[in-house]
Design an enzyme around this catalytic site. Structure first.
Site, short mmCIF file in Angstrom:
data_model
loop_
_atom_site.label_atom_id
_atom_site.label_comp_id
_atom_site.label_asym_id
_atom_site.label_seq_id
_atom_site.Cartn_x
_atom_site.Cartn_y
_atom_site.Cartn_z
N SER A 1 0.85 -1.18 0.00
CA SER A 1 0.00 0.00 0.00
C SER A 1 0.89 1.23 0.00
CB SER A 1 -0.88 0.01 1.25
OG SER A 1 -0.08 0.32 2.37
N LYS A 2 0.25 2.37 0.07
CA LYS A 2 0.98 3.65 0.05
C LYS A 2 2.12 3.70 1.06
CE LYS A 2 -2.63 6.80 -1.09
NZ LYS A 2 -3.52 7.75 -0.49
N ARG A 3 1.89 3.05 2.19
CA ARG A 3 2.89 3.11 3.25
C ARG A 3 4.24 2.56 2.79
NH1 ARG A 3 2.06 -0.61 6.74
NH2 ARG A 3 0.36 -1.50 5.54
N HIS A 4 4.21 1.66 1.81
CA HIS A 4 5.44 1.00 1.40
C HIS A 4 6.18 1.71 0.28
CE1 HIS A 4 2.87 -2.26 3.06
NE2 HIS A 4 3.98 -2.51 3.71
N GLY A 5 5.61 2.73 -0.26
CA GLY A 5 6.30 3.41 -1.37
C GLY A 5 5.29 4.21 -2.15
#
Ligand code: GLU
Length: 468
Positions: free
Chosen positions: A239-243
């Site tokens: 998700s967004k949190r990862h990149g």
């Protein structure tokens, strides 16, 4: 049989890495087999689909060079086609009109739940052959076999089997006349002569339903390959949190398409222990059967490593074309200095992304107001004679080649009995305002004689002020 694959995204949000990876695999499979690759926009969910999301899909495919041979086809412009296909199934006895009211269905569901049964349509209208009635709302349901099983060989997951008793009589046309997702997919895959479907494992449960509809049309279903999802390093769904949230965000951050493609192909697929694949090698070596069954894990460091590799090794002309939008975004007037190709050659060993390269290039195109704080220490009064001497040599140097400039700097170092770095660093600060730049001779050449000498003069004034 001509191989035909498709990428069939729903334009309901950003196109993320997982989505584009299935596009890449489908594209590679088609190219590897000399087949066709189709882009189909599955926009039947009109509430959630947007024009912007469709544009993002098209722009992402263009940016990555995933060219399609037909499409984009939009499902919303094919509704009549789906309705006709549903009528055909009714005529042939594979679908039926169902007039069950919402209330009846809710009651049925509650009863089944209370009896700890799996909620499912009970076939109330299944064998009644009810005609169309304009004044009463009805849906069209698919007549799913009650017995037996749907068995198929998944190219990635191996043999899979689903009991028909687990599958419902699926609604294929809603009361408002709109077709539903599983039905459109089959009608389109059939009409577009898709031979191989490569998509995420989140669709595995749809596949037996779709295969049954294919069979009702007396057609062979395509060969399926379900690709595992991508997880972050923490084991959670990417998700967004990862990149970056979307593929185009990577473009904005200065990644090259080659790096993204190379990264994605290796994410869940391998060929011996090879890490770097050119586009042609990808096409030659890729096979769906070699995709890993286990979920892949996203590693941003590796993506950066690949980006650095491609910045360094790709034809600088190509890197330069990708640098253009980034220079524009950063409002650097790249007409006012060295060509972008020259810039790429000079900076490619020093940048992980094109944004970093562009940021480091500013001094070649714009004047700077101040020296960086940590650079000022290099412009001390005792350096004055060295700068003056180099200035004179440079002024008299007609041809500013890398060799001549190197020689000039070396001569001055010898004359003052100093190491090369001791001479180069103050000059570097004088002409770039910073302590980091490509080798000084290259930096001077890129700046050009007029601009470099002007900055050296300014440094002399600056040091002069320190003295007064
Ligand atoms: N439209 C579906 C999605 O975006 C894909 C369907 C398919 O590939 O069959 O998840």
């Amino acid at each position: 049989m001509t191989v035909c694959t498709r990428f069939a995204p729903s334009p309901t949000g950003n196109l993320h890495l997982g989505g584009i990876r299935t596009a890449l695999y489908s594209w590679l499979y088609a190219r590897n087999h000399g087949g066709k690759f189709i882009l189909r926009i599955e926009d039947t969910d009109q509430e959630r689909s947007t024009k912007e999301a469709t544009q993002i899909i098209i722009d992402s495919m263009n940016w990555l060079g995933l060219n399609y041979d037909a499409g984009p086809f939009y499902q919303t412009s094919r509704f009549d086609f789906y309705r006709k296909a549903a009528e055909k199934l009714i005529t042939e006895g594979s679908a039926y009109r169902c007039y069950c009211s919402k209330e009846r269905l809710t009651e049925l569901r509650e009863k089944q739940l209370a009896n700890k049964e799996k909620p499912k349509y009970d076939g109330h209208c299944r064998d009644k052959n009810l005609p169309a009635d304009k004044d009463q709302p009805f849906v069209i349901r698919f007549k799913n076999d009650k017995e037996g099983s749907v068995d198929f060989e998944d190219q990635v997951m191996g043999p899979l089997s689903f009991q028909n008793s687990e599958l419902d009589d699926l609604i294929i046309i809603r009361t408002d006349g709109f077709p539903t997702y599983n039905f459109c997919v089959v009608v389109d895959d059939l009409d577009m002569k898709i031979t191989h479907v490569i998509r995420g494992t989140d669709h595995i449960n749809n596949t037996p339903r779709q295969i049954n509809i294919f069979r009702a049309f007396k057609a062979e279903p395509p060969i399926y390959g379900h690709v595992p999802l991508i997880l972050g390093k923490d084991g959670k769904l990417l998700s967004k949190r990862h990149g970056a949230a979307s593929v185009l965000q990577y473009k904005e951050e200065g990644f090259l398409p080659e790096a993204i493609l190379n990264y994605l192909i290796r994410l869940g697929w391998s060929h011996k222990d090879q890490e770097i694949f050119s586009r042609d090698e990808m096409i030659k070596l890729f096979d769906v059967k070699d995709i890993n069954k286990a979920a892949a894990s996203f590693d941003p460091e590796k993506l950066l490593w690949l980006n650095r590799h491609y910045i360094k090794t790709l034809d600088p002309k190509i890197v330069a074309t990708h640098l253009v939008p980034i220079m524009q975004e950063l409002r650097i007037n790249y007409q006012n200095g060295p060509t972008l190709e020259e810039l790429v050659v000079a900076l490619r060993e020093r940048a992980e992304t094109l944004v970093e390269m562009a940021t480091k290039s500013r001094c070649f195109y714009e004047e700077f107001e101040n020296y960086q704080e940590e650079a000022k220490q290099h412009l001390k009064p005792e350096i004055l004679p060295i700068i003056k001497a180099l200035k004179q040599t440079l002024e008299n140097l007609p041809d500013w080649t890398d060799e001549n400039l190197h020689q000039a700097i070396e001569d001055i170092a010898k004359q003052f009995d100093l190491k090369l770095g001791k001479v180069a660093q103050p000059i570097r600060v004088a002409v770039t305002g910073t302590t980091v730049s490509p080798p000084l001779n290259v930096t001077l050449r890129l700046l050009g004689k007029q601009r470099a000498l002007k900055r050296i003069d300014a440094a002399l004034v600056y040091i002069g002020q320190l003295l007064s």
